[in-house]
Design an enzyme around this catalytic site. Sequence first.
Site, PDB file in Angstrom:
ATOM      1  CE  LYS A 205      -0.502  -5.533  -4.824  1.00 17.25           C
ATOM      2  NZ  LYS A 205      -1.075  -6.601  -3.975  1.00 17.25           N
ATOM      3  NE  ARG A 215       4.096  -5.202   1.003  1.00 18.03           N
ATOM      4  CZ  ARG A 215       5.057  -5.128   0.098  1.00 18.03           C
ATOM      5  NH1 ARG A 215       6.300  -4.820   0.465  1.00 18.03           N
ATOM      6  NH2 ARG A 215       4.794  -5.367  -1.177  1.00 18.03           N
ATOM      7  CE  LYS A 232       4.499  -9.209  -0.763  1.00 17.45           C
ATOM      8  NZ  LYS A 232       3.090  -9.075  -0.330  1.00 17.45           N
ATOM      9  CD  GLU A 248       0.255  -8.796 -16.022  1.00 18.08           C
ATOM     10  OE1 GLU A 248      -0.866  -9.344 -15.992  1.00 18.08           O
ATOM     11  OE2 GLU A 248       1.281  -9.339 -15.594  1.00 18.08           O
ATOM     12  CE  LYS A 263      -2.329  -1.789  -3.377  1.00 19.66           C
ATOM     13  NZ  LYS A 263      -2.701  -2.967  -2.565  1.00 19.66           N
ATOM     14  CB  SER A 289      -0.912   2.360   3.099  1.00 21.96           C
ATOM     15  OG  SER A 289       0.187   1.646   2.536  1.00 21.96           O
ATOM     16  CE1 TYR A 328      -6.429   1.893   3.754  1.00 22.67           C
ATOM     17  CE2 TYR A 328      -4.871   2.965   2.276  1.00 22.67           C
ATOM     18  CZ  TYR A 328      -5.397   1.803   2.830  1.00 22.67           C
ATOM     19  OH  TYR A 328      -4.906   0.580   2.455  1.00 22.67           O
TER      20      TYR A 328
END
Length: 339
Positions: A205, A215, A232, A248, A263, A289, A328
């Site tokens: 991610k 968000r 972040k 990872e 992602k 998104s 979506y």
Amino acid sequence: MTDRAFSLALTQRPRRLRRSASLRALVEETVLRPADFIAPLFVIEGEGPPEEIASLPGVRRLPIHALVSECRELWALGIPAVDLFAKVADSEKDAVGSVALGDESLVARAIRAVKAAVPELTVITDIALDPYTTHGHDGLLTEDGRDVDNDSTVEQLIAMALAHARAGADLVAPSDMMDGRVAAIRAALDAAGFEQVGILAYSAKFASGFYGPFREAVGSSKVGTVAGPADKKTYQLDPANRREAIREALLDEAEGADILMVKPAGLYLDIIRDLRERTHTPIAAYQISGEYAQIHAAAERGWIDYERCRDESLIAIKRAGADMILSYFAKEVARGLRH
């Protein structure tokens, strides 16, 4: 027959198989199916109508009664899974995301309602604290507020995962990017008798600039610590790093992840392909998104063909090696594929 002054003496003419729609269909290598999709859904409290999300056209926050209806529709269209995200009131948030825990949390109640109504639908739940914390980060802050504390966050995520498992979740999906959380959640699930509850790990991610509409949807856009607003980067991956992303993901596989997630999806097709070549574990990819919103925005201005670009973006993700796609677009694409 056409008169030609010049003709190539070619044995191989690849265009032969592109001459008609039926020939193209015979040799098409990548095909989308409703079963390829996981539908991300946003759940809210109350008995009122769904709430529109301005930056995500066509996507709504759903109270539980509307969530159940939506899940019935998705299952009827052949979509096999949903991923649940919560939006809670600011007044319910605190520094440690307490409202996310326990058997009567919003998501736990939503799981029970969906599984009662559509028992065969696979229910996945987001395991992260950002929708529930006043600071909007995915975990608990250190005492000085400059970073997210890895190990205390994992302890909180374990409690959240167990609550969702008790409610009937089929897969829990840690999206926090804390070190060691997959192994810790796996051990806790097994110890509590939930050996059959799987883990869909957000394994690669990235700290992307394309998360803005999401968000807004979950109410975590106002992130701010002493370290700076919305930073972040101490836990999400640097977009510049391919090798780190694979490391990872393979760590998550070794810790017991059942499915590995990349992602965002469309901006990181190389990571999906790199990972596909290194593992036999199923791979999920999240068309996020911002990727969804930019297709809508460009189409609204008449700059692109909406359906062609939508479908091309999804084909690219599957072609890169993803076994399943969170998008979506899931419902509208599945509806089109069924007709």
